[in-house]
Design an enzyme around this catalytic site. Structure first.
Site, PDB file in Angstrom:
ATOM      1  N   ARG A   9      15.653  11.664 -40.041  1.00 56.50           N
ATOM      2  CA  ARG A   9      14.908  10.425 -40.240  1.00 56.50           C
ATOM      3  C   ARG A   9      14.527  10.207 -41.712  1.00 56.50           C
ATOM      4  O   ARG A   9      14.523   9.074 -42.194  1.00 56.50           O
ATOM      5  CB  ARG A   9      13.648  10.454 -39.372  1.00 56.50           C
ATOM      6  CG  ARG A   9      12.870   9.144 -39.392  1.00 56.50           C
ATOM      7  CD  ARG A   9      11.787   9.169 -38.327  1.00 56.50           C
ATOM      8  NE  ARG A   9      11.076   7.912 -38.236  1.00 56.50           N
ATOM      9  CZ  ARG A   9       9.755   7.798 -38.328  1.00 56.50           C
ATOM     10  NH1 ARG A   9       9.012   8.878 -38.526  1.00 56.50           N
ATOM     11  NH2 ARG A   9       9.182   6.618 -38.224  1.00 56.50           N
ATOM     12  N   HIS A  19      15.033   6.769 -43.803  1.00 53.75           N
ATOM     13  CA  HIS A  19      13.939   6.049 -44.465  1.00 53.75           C
ATOM     14  C   HIS A  19      14.118   6.027 -45.981  1.00 53.75           C
ATOM     15  O   HIS A  19      13.623   5.121 -46.651  1.00 53.75           O
ATOM     16  CB  HIS A  19      12.590   6.671 -44.083  1.00 53.75           C
ATOM     17  CG  HIS A  19      12.134   6.270 -42.712  1.00 53.75           C
ATOM     18  ND1 HIS A  19      10.829   6.330 -42.302  1.00 53.75           N
ATOM     19  CD2 HIS A  19      12.832   5.793 -41.645  1.00 53.75           C
ATOM     20  CE1 HIS A  19      10.725   5.910 -41.044  1.00 53.75           C
ATOM     21  NE2 HIS A  19      11.930   5.597 -40.625  1.00 53.75           N
ATOM     22  N   GLY A  27      17.917   1.902 -51.533  1.00 60.40           N
ATOM     23  CA  GLY A  27      19.040   2.825 -51.641  1.00 60.40           C
ATOM     24  C   GLY A  27      18.667   4.286 -51.467  1.00 60.40           C
ATOM     25  O   GLY A  27      17.499   4.668 -51.516  1.00 60.40           O
ATOM     26  N   SER A  57      13.597   8.296 -53.147  1.00 59.61           N
ATOM     27  CA  SER A  57      12.302   7.664 -53.449  1.00 59.61           C
ATOM     28  C   SER A  57      11.228   8.049 -52.444  1.00 59.61           C
ATOM     29  O   SER A  57      10.048   8.160 -52.797  1.00 59.61           O
ATOM     30  CB  SER A  57      12.449   6.144 -53.524  1.00 59.61           C
ATOM     31  OG  SER A  57      13.001   5.645 -52.325  1.00 59.61           O
ATOM     32  N   ASN A 115       5.848   5.402 -42.424  1.00 59.42           N
ATOM     33  CA  ASN A 115       5.896   6.830 -42.766  1.00 59.42           C
ATOM     34  C   ASN A 115       4.574   7.559 -42.565  1.00 59.42           C
ATOM     35  O   ASN A 115       4.555   8.763 -42.271  1.00 59.42           O
ATOM     36  CB  ASN A 115       6.318   7.003 -44.236  1.00 59.42           C
ATOM     37  CG  ASN A 115       7.740   6.535 -44.494  1.00 59.42           C
ATOM     38  OD1 ASN A 115       8.599   6.628 -43.612  1.00 59.42           O
ATOM     39  ND2 ASN A 115       7.985   6.025 -45.693  1.00 59.42           N
ATOM     40  N   PRO A 131      12.693  -0.797 -40.403  1.00 61.39           N
ATOM     41  CA  PRO A 131      12.450  -1.596 -39.196  1.00 61.39           C
ATOM     42  C   PRO A 131      11.345  -1.006 -38.321  1.00 61.39           C
ATOM     43  O   PRO A 131      11.199   0.206 -38.225  1.00 61.39           O
ATOM     44  CB  PRO A 131      13.804  -1.568 -38.468  1.00 61.39           C
ATOM     45  CG  PRO A 131      14.551  -0.412 -39.048  1.00 61.39           C
ATOM     46  CD  PRO A 131      14.038  -0.216 -40.443  1.00 61.39           C
ATOM     47  N   HIS A 167      17.986   8.598 -32.000  1.00 66.37           N
ATOM     48  CA  HIS A 167      16.818   8.778 -31.129  1.00 66.37           C
ATOM     49  C   HIS A 167      17.158   9.626 -29.899  1.00 66.37           C
ATOM     50  O   HIS A 167      16.396   9.660 -28.937  1.00 66.37           O
ATOM     51  CB  HIS A 167      16.227   7.424 -30.730  1.00 66.37           C
ATOM     52  CG  HIS A 167      15.547   6.718 -31.870  1.00 66.37           C
ATOM     53  ND1 HIS A 167      15.021   5.450 -31.777  1.00 66.37           N
ATOM     54  CD2 HIS A 167      15.291   7.114 -33.151  1.00 66.37           C
ATOM     55  CE1 HIS A 167      14.483   5.097 -32.944  1.00 66.37           C
ATOM     56  NE2 HIS A 167      14.647   6.087 -33.791  1.00 66.37           N
ATOM     57  N   THR A 168      18.267  10.307 -29.925  1.00 63.54           N
ATOM     58  CA  THR A 168      18.575  11.324 -28.921  1.00 63.54           C
ATOM     59  C   THR A 168      17.796  12.605 -29.217  1.00 63.54           C
ATOM     60  O   THR A 168      17.782  13.537 -28.424  1.00 63.54           O
ATOM     61  CB  THR A 168      20.089  11.627 -28.882  1.00 63.54           C
ATOM     62  OG1 THR A 168      20.319  12.666 -27.932  1.00 63.54           O
ATOM     63  CG2 THR A 168      20.612  12.122 -30.235  1.00 63.54           C
ATOM     64  N   ASP A 214      14.153  10.900 -26.439  1.00 62.52           N
ATOM     65  CA  ASP A 214      15.086  11.106 -25.324  1.00 62.52           C
ATOM     66  C   ASP A 214      14.376  12.038 -24.356  1.00 62.52           C
ATOM     67  O   ASP A 214      14.234  13.234 -24.617  1.00 62.52           O
ATOM     68  CB  ASP A 214      16.393  11.719 -25.840  1.00 62.52           C
ATOM     69  CG  ASP A 214      17.291  12.217 -24.717  1.00 62.52           C
ATOM     70  OD1 ASP A 214      16.896  12.124 -23.532  1.00 62.52           O
ATOM     71  OD2 ASP A 214      18.387  12.716 -25.027  1.00 62.52           O
ATOM     72  N   THR A 255      16.724  15.407 -23.032  1.00 65.38           N
ATOM     73  CA  THR A 255      17.193  16.506 -23.883  1.00 65.38           C
ATOM     74  C   THR A 255      16.775  16.276 -25.346  1.00 65.38           C
ATOM     75  O   THR A 255      17.612  15.998 -26.198  1.00 65.38           O
ATOM     76  CB  THR A 255      18.736  16.619 -23.801  1.00 65.38           C
ATOM     77  OG1 THR A 255      19.305  15.335 -24.130  1.00 65.38           O
ATOM     78  CG2 THR A 255      19.212  17.046 -22.431  1.00 65.38           C
ATOM     79  N   ASP A 284      22.996  14.428 -28.189  1.00 62.32           N
ATOM     80  CA  ASP A 284      23.991  14.065 -27.177  1.00 62.32           C
ATOM     81  C   ASP A 284      23.905  12.559 -26.935  1.00 62.32           C
ATOM     82  O   ASP A 284      23.259  11.857 -27.714  1.00 62.32           O
ATOM     83  CB  ASP A 284      23.738  14.864 -25.883  1.00 62.32           C
ATOM     84  CG  ASP A 284      22.292  14.716 -25.388  1.00 62.32           C
ATOM     85  OD1 ASP A 284      21.676  13.662 -25.642  1.00 62.32           O
ATOM     86  OD2 ASP A 284      21.782  15.655 -24.749  1.00 62.32           O
TER      87      ASP A 284
END
Ligand code: HEM
Ligand SMILES: *[C@@H]1O[C@H](CO)[C@@H](O)[C@H](O)[C@H]1NC(C)=O
Ligand SMILES: *[C@@H]1O[C@H](CO)[C@@H](O)[C@H](O)[C@H]1NC(C)=O
Length: 320
Positions: A64, A68, A74, A78, A96, A165, A195-196, A240, A243, A248
């Site tokens: 993540r 971010h 870019g 940062s 954050n 987002p 987000h698994t 998830d 698991t 997965d």
């Protein structure tokens, strides 16, 4: 001939919308540190491997951090900068604050790299490599990480607030947010598959638990039991539910059952234009893995600083 070729190449990049060319025209390459720091990949891999053995969730947190970082002006490290007298950094921006983590792990990797090859490897590249290695350790796909990003000398709390987002966005807003980064709705769906793994706070899924109608009723009840209407902002739930430490395709299979944890997750499967892709990835994890790798490379190419722009930070938290 050579000129014609490079013209054609340029045209292909422009037409396909790929942003592999940096702000100053230099391309990233998997071989960037081949002669200057040949150990870079093995050092990061060993460190990530050891950390995840103790705490698998850290793989999610590192993945993540790269996301971010890339979405705010870019992939330039940062997000890692602490506040200073010149700017307020990104760490306390709403997406954050009390949420992004893994900064210490990046510091430890940086310290090892400063010993092996001082002032060579950027913090932005460490994030890109650690994201890939985390994915692999937790059972996901691998890809060749392109390298050669340099580090920013500034950071922006406001940009982080605006560009990352939020979980209350609807499908069209999510598509727009990714499009602003040169990413397609295919990238949006595949990358959301991250987000698994990992966790979210009650503050992030409260509205979904109480206000959404496209949610499995028993799932909603179980979320409400843990996440009260007020308070308990920092109670966690797995993104998830089945698991949470395996990379997965269960994330997509959950969406088919209206068991996405975030409102933004379920938006990807809510009778809109991305339903087909969600079904595809739910049915075939290798298709998900292939697209995830492609999309991660594309995300890693967002506006890198190259050439003489930026710097190679010595301490990822501070401008040199
Ligand atoms: C599509 C838009 C996205 C939204 C709205 C979104 C939102 C969120 C939110 C709200 C959380 C929980 C934060 C918290 O409650 O503390 C989260 C966690 C996470 N996100 Fe996303 N995300 C998006 C896309 C992505 C992408 C593209 C990636 C990576 C490629 C990613 C990777 C993760 C991971 C791995 C976690 C768990 C982190 C941990 O356990 O420390 N997300 N995301
Ligand atoms: C960040 O979180 C802390 C609590 O840990 C809070 O005091 C502070 O106001 C938050 N900052 C922002 C900018 O939301
Ligand atoms: C999605 O959200 C945006 C911004 O909040 C809003 O303007 C738009 O009408 C929403 N679209 C749909 C289809 O609900």
């Amino acid at each position: 001939m050579a000129k014609a070729c490079s013209l054609l190449l340029l045209l292909v990049f422009v037409v396909s919308g790929e942003s592999v060319v940096g702000r100053h025209g230099n391309k990233l390459s998997p071989n960037h540190y081949k002669s200057t720091c040949p150990e870079v990949l093995s050092i990061v891999e060993a460190h990530v491997g050891a950390v995840l053995k103790q705490e698998p969730r850290m793989g999610a947190s590192l993945l993540r951090l790269h996301f971010h970082d890339c979405f705010v002006n870019g992939c330039d490290g940062s997000i890692l900068l602490d506040d200073n007298s010149v700017f307020t950094g990104e760490k306390t921006a709403a997406p954050n604050n009390n949420s992004a983590r893994g900064y210490d792990v990046v510091d430890d990797i940086k310290a090892k790299l400063e010993k092996a090859c001082p002032r060579v490897v950027s913090c932005a590249d460490i994030l890109a490599i650690a994201a890939r290695d985390s994915t692999v350790v937790l059972g996901g796909p691998s890809w060749k990480v392109k390298l050669g990003r340099r580090d920013s000398t500034t950071a922006s709390k406001n940009a982080a607030r605006k560009l990352i987002p939020a979980p209350n966005l609807n499908l069209s807003a999510l598509v727009l947010s990714f499009r602003a980064q040169g990413l397609s709705s295919k990238d949006l769906v595949a990358l959301s598959g991250a987000h698994t793994i990992g966790l979210a706070r009650c503050a992030s899924f409260r509205a979904r638990a109480y206000d959404d109608s496209n949610i499995d009723p028993l799932f909603a009840k179980s979320l409400q039991r843990r996440c009260s209407r007020t308070g308990k902002d920092n109670v966690h739930r797995s993104l998830d539910l089945r698991t949470p430490t395996s990379f997965d395709n269960f994330y997509f299979r959950n969406l088919l059952k209206k068991k996405g944890l975030l409102h933004s997750d379920q938006e990807l499967f809510n009778s809109g234009s991305t339903d087909t892709l969600v079904k595809k990835y739910a049915a075939d994890s290798s298709r998900f893995f292939k697209q995830f790798s492609k999309s991660m490379i594309k995300m890693g190419n967002i506006k890198p600083l190259t050439g003489n722009s930026g710097e190679i930070r010595i301490n990822c938290r501070k401008v040199n």
